[in-house]
Design a protein around this motif. Structure first.
Motif, mmCIF file in Angstrom:
data_model
loop_
_atom_site.group_PDB
_atom_site.id
_atom_site.type_symbol
_atom_site.label_atom_id
_atom_site.label_comp_id
_atom_site.label_asym_id
_atom_site.label_seq_id
_atom_site.Cartn_x
_atom_site.Cartn_y
_atom_site.Cartn_z
ATOM 1 N N CYS A 96 0.815 -1.220 0.000
ATOM 2 C CA CYS A 96 0.000 0.000 0.000
ATOM 3 C C CYS A 96 0.850 1.273 0.000
ATOM 4 N N THR A 97 2.094 1.184 0.473
ATOM 5 C CA THR A 97 2.954 2.377 0.530
ATOM 6 C C THR A 97 3.765 2.592 -0.761
ATOM 7 N N THR A 98 3.745 1.593 -1.643
ATOM 8 C CA THR A 98 4.609 1.662 -2.834
ATOM 9 C C THR A 98 4.245 2.784 -3.803
ATOM 10 N N PRO A 99 2.954 2.958 -4.186
ATOM 11 C CA PRO A 99 2.645 4.023 -5.160
ATOM 12 C C PRO A 99 3.116 5.404 -4.715
ATOM 13 N N ARG A 100 2.898 5.742 -3.438
ATOM 14 C CA ARG A 100 3.321 7.055 -2.962
ATOM 15 C C ARG A 100 4.842 7.175 -3.012
ATOM 16 N N TYR A 103 5.915 7.658 -6.788
ATOM 17 C CA TYR A 103 5.630 8.983 -7.341
ATOM 18 C C TYR A 103 6.430 10.072 -6.654
ATOM 19 N N MET A 171 1.734 -0.296 -11.745
ATOM 20 C CA MET A 171 1.029 -0.088 -10.472
ATOM 21 C C MET A 171 -0.464 0.116 -10.677
ATOM 22 N N ILE A 175 -3.354 -2.239 -9.123
ATOM 23 C CA ILE A 175 -4.351 -1.728 -8.159
ATOM 24 C C ILE A 175 -5.757 -1.998 -8.655
ATOM 25 N N CYS A 196 -3.211 5.512 -6.333
ATOM 26 C CA CYS A 196 -2.522 4.699 -5.330
ATOM 27 C C CYS A 196 -3.446 3.726 -4.596
ATOM 28 N N GLN A 198 -5.371 4.393 -2.091
ATOM 29 C CA GLN A 198 -5.478 4.699 -0.665
ATOM 30 C C GLN A 198 -6.556 5.762 -0.406
ATOM 31 N N CYS A 226 0.055 12.114 -6.129
ATOM 32 C CA CYS A 226 -0.307 11.035 -7.049
ATOM 33 C C CYS A 226 -0.675 11.577 -8.434
ATOM 34 N N TRP A 230 1.278 11.150 -11.859
ATOM 35 C CA TRP A 230 0.586 10.463 -12.956
ATOM 36 C C TRP A 230 0.602 11.300 -14.236
#
Length: 294
Positions: A96-100, A103, A171, A175, A196, A198, A226, A230
């Motif tokens: 859950c912390t990977t996208p943030r 980016y 990602m 998701i 993300c 979240q 995000c 993106w």
């Protein structure tokens, strides 16, 4: 003067050969451009992957040959961090912390490359106007410094955006709120960021402590980091969920932010020069060698 005369004597009587070499160069450039455009349109994934590999490897070959150790050091640091970030972005299931994390890293890299490029360009212009002499810096040293910074900024800007685009695709597809073709595999709730996955804790009308919340014209909301990552860094100018086109001018109304968008477009254009131009020139030299042209 003597060197110039020797050069003329060496090439005297070779006008037809030179014309033939120029014709080969022009034809090769035109054909290569057509092939690349068709490849990009018909098979974008393979084109982007090969271009990314070329961007990463071609400068490494030339800088190793020229012993540019400063560049090799920065290239190694960039490669290690980006390899780790890319590894995290391609894991399933996605943390859950990977996208943030992804980016934030690429947005930071994008801003550093932008600032480095601007400083390099400023130094070059100051040198052309002779301002370096006020600080008793020789024109050669000032120009070398400016051009080096400009090269670093543009190169890592292009490479970072390409890696960011690759990670963004992986990602977003993992998701489930984004699909490159067809419908997303998940339904998007009102308080979830589609980039993300979240929850969104800050209302659009509120001022966030760390970051704000953005609402696009399609009414879907996203975390600031995000959607910036993106659109600007990941090169996706559409809503991740419904694919409605994003109006970047409206989204980044602050005039100080608009140059970042234009800088991103400049980096897209420079990718061809860095990744494919050396290959095309090498191919032309190979043709000249086979035909016995010098």
């Amino acid at each position: 003067m003597m060197e110039h005369a020797r050069m003329h004597a060496k090439h005297k009587g070779h006008e037809a050969m030179h014309a033939e070499m120029v014709l080969i160069l022009i034809v090769t450039l035109v054909v290569a451009q057509l092939v690349l455009v068709q490849w990009k349109q018909r098979h974008p994934k393979s084109y982007n992957l090969v271009t990314l590999f070329q961007m990463w490897v071609v400068p490494l070959y030339f800088t190793t040959k020229l012993h540019w150790w400063r560049f090799l050091t920065t290239w190694f640091i960039f490669s290690v961090i980006t390899a780790y970030i890319s590894f995290r972005a391609t894991r399933k299931p996605l943390a859950c912390t990977t996208p943030r994390l992804v980016y934030k890293w690429f947005l930071l890299l994008y801003k550093i490359s932008y600032a480095t490029g601007i400083v390099g360009y400023t130094v070059v212009m100051f040198t052309l106007f002779g301002i370096n002499l006020i600080f008793r810096i020789s024109p050669e040293d000032a120009m070398d410094f400016g051009v080096s910074l400009l090269f670093y900024g543009l190169y890592y800007g292009v490479l970072g955006r390409d890696f960011a685009e690759m990670c963004a695709d992986f990602m977003a597809s993992t998701i489930g709120y984004y699909s490159a073709s067809g419908m997303p595999t998940k339904h998007l709730s009102d308080n979830i960021c589609a980039v993300c996955g979240q929850p969104i804790l800050v209302d659009v009308s509120e001022e966030g402590i760390i970051e704000n919340t953005y609402r696009l014209s399609c009414n879907h909301v996203f975390h600031e980091f995000c959607i910036r990552g993106w659109c600007i860094v990941g090169k996706k100018q559409m809503c991740p969920y419904c694919k409605e086109k994003v109006d970047l001018k409206r989204m980044f109304s602050n005039p100080w932010e608009r140059p970042h968008v234009m800088y991103g477009q400049l980096l897209d254009w420079l990718r061809y020069l860095v990744a494919w131009q050396p290959v095309i020139i090498g191919f032309v030299q190979g043709i000249n060698y086979v035909l016995g042209l010098e």
